[in-house]
Design an enzyme around this catalytic site. Structure first.
Site, PDB file in Angstrom:
ATOM      1  N   GLY A  97       4.753   0.839   4.948  1.00  0.00           N
ATOM      2  CA  GLY A  97       3.999   0.354   3.802  1.00  0.00           C
ATOM      3  C   GLY A  97       3.881  -1.154   3.884  1.00  0.00           C
ATOM      4  O   GLY A  97       4.888  -1.845   4.050  1.00  0.00           O
TER       5      GLY A  97
ATOM      6  N   CYS B  99       5.472   9.633  -0.383  1.00  0.00           N
ATOM      7  CA  CYS B  99       4.144   9.240   0.086  1.00  0.00           C
ATOM      8  C   CYS B  99       3.048  10.198  -0.367  1.00  0.00           C
ATOM      9  O   CYS B  99       1.979  10.272   0.240  1.00  0.00           O
ATOM     10  CB  CYS B  99       4.129   9.078   1.607  1.00  0.00           C
ATOM     11  SG  CYS B  99       5.319   7.875   2.211  1.00  0.00           S
TER      12      CYS B  99
ATOM     13  N   GLY C  75       0.817  -1.195   0.000  1.00  0.00           N
ATOM     14  CA  GLY C  75       0.000   0.000   0.000  1.00  0.00           C
ATOM     15  C   GLY C  75       0.855   1.250   0.000  1.00  0.00           C
ATOM     16  O   GLY C  75       2.062   1.210   0.234  1.00  0.00           O
TER      17      GLY C  75
ATOM     18  N   THR D  56       8.072   5.904  -2.344  1.00  0.00           N
ATOM     19  CA  THR D  56       9.002   6.093  -1.246  1.00  0.00           C
ATOM     20  C   THR D  56      10.407   5.818  -1.744  1.00  0.00           C
ATOM     21  O   THR D  56      10.610   5.255  -2.818  1.00  0.00           O
ATOM     22  CB  THR D  56       8.664   5.195  -0.041  1.00  0.00           C
ATOM     23  OG1 THR D  56       9.415   5.632   1.097  1.00  0.00           O
ATOM     24  CG2 THR D  56       8.987   3.739  -0.315  1.00  0.00           C
TER      25      THR D  56
END
Length: 224
Positions: free
Chosen positions: A157, A186, A85, A89
Site C-alpha cells: 500500500g 484488502c 491506497g 489491512t
C-alpha cells in the site's frame, strides 16, 4: 511501464538510500508523523531516501478505498485512517513492515512501475526462503499457491506526495493470523492469508531483513 518480471528503477549517480530499523513495537501515529516529516524533507532535498523497517502493535489501517462493511470487528484493535491506497489491512507483531521513502523524480515518475518494483522486491525476498511468491493482475500484493487455493503473504500500500513515496510493504513472517479475521483484508473475501511460519518455515525478522537488503539493490539501486 517496464516488464513486471524484471523491474529496475533508474537511480541518479548522486542518490543513495539510507536504512533504519526500529526495535520493539512502534505506535502507528508516531510512524505516520515521522514518515510525513521525512517525505517532506526528501522533497526539499534535505534528507536522503530511506527504507524504514519496523513492527507495529496489533492494529488495522484503512486505505482510501476502505469500505465500512470490511471492518468485521470494529472494537477489536485500534483503526487508523491513512492516506495510502488500498483498503483495510492488519499490522502487528511478527510482521515485517518496510516503509519505503523514495524520490521518484530521480527514478522516472511512473507509479505503476514503482508498485511493480515493490512486488518484485518482495518476490525475490521470499525466494531466499524457497517460497514462490506470485503477483496477480486483479489483486495487489504477493500471493502463494497452496493446493487449490491462494493465500496472501505480503501486502502493498503506497502513497505518493510530490513524487516522493511513502508507506510500502508488509510481509507476514510469524504474526497471529487470527488477527486478520477482524477485517476483510484488502477487500478480498475469496482468499486467505498466510505467513512464513504458517508455511512451515522457522525463521525470524532478522533473516527477512537481511534478505530484503540483499535484494533491494537489484530493483531499486544503491543503499547506504
Amino acid at each position: 511501464m517496464a516488464d513486471r518480471d524484471d523491474i529496475a528503477l533508474g537511480l541518479s549517480s548522486s542518490v543513495s538510500v539510507t536504512w533504519e530499523m526500529s526495535p520493539g513495537l512502534t505506535p502507528y501515529p508516531q510512524a505516520a508523523a515521522k514518515m510525513d516529516a521525512h517525505v517532506d524533507a526528501i522533497s526539499r532535498g534535505t534528507e536522503a531516501e530511506r527504507v524504514w523497517l519496523l513492527e507495529h502493535p496489533p492494529l488495522y489501517t484503512a486505505g482510501t478505498s476502505a469500505q465500512d462493511t470490511d471492518l468485521v470487528e470494529p472494537g477489536r484493535f485500534p483503526v487508523f485512517r491513512t492516506g495510502r491506497g488500498g483498503q483495510y489491512t492488519y499490522h502487528g507483531p511478527g510482521q515485517r513492515v518496510a516503509y519505503v521513502m523514495l524520490d521518484l523524480r530521480t527514478r522516472g515518475e511512473d507509479v505503476r512501475a514503482y508498485v511493480a518494483g515493490l512486488e518484485s522486491w518482495v518476490i525475490a525476498t521470499l525466494g531466499e526462503f524457497g517460497i514462490k511468491g506470485e503477483r496477480r493482475e486483479d489483486r495487489v500484493g504477493v500471493w502463494v499457491k497452496r493446493g487449490n487455493r491462494e493465500d496472501k503473504i505480503a501486502a502493498i500500500g503506497i502513497r505518493i506526495r510530490r513524487w516522493v513515496s511513502f508507506h510500502g510493504i508488509a510481509i507476514n513472517v510469524a504474526p497471529d493470523l487470527s488477527h486478520f479475521s477482524g477485517i476483510v483484508p484488502c477487500g478480498i473475501r475469496d482468499h486467505g492469508v498466510t505467513s512464513l511460519a504458517d508455511l512451515g518455515l522457522k525463521t525470524n525478522l532478522e533473516a527477512v531483513d537481511a534478505a530484503l537488503r540483499a535484494n533491494f539493490n537489484r530493483v531499486f539501486g544503491r543503499e547506504r
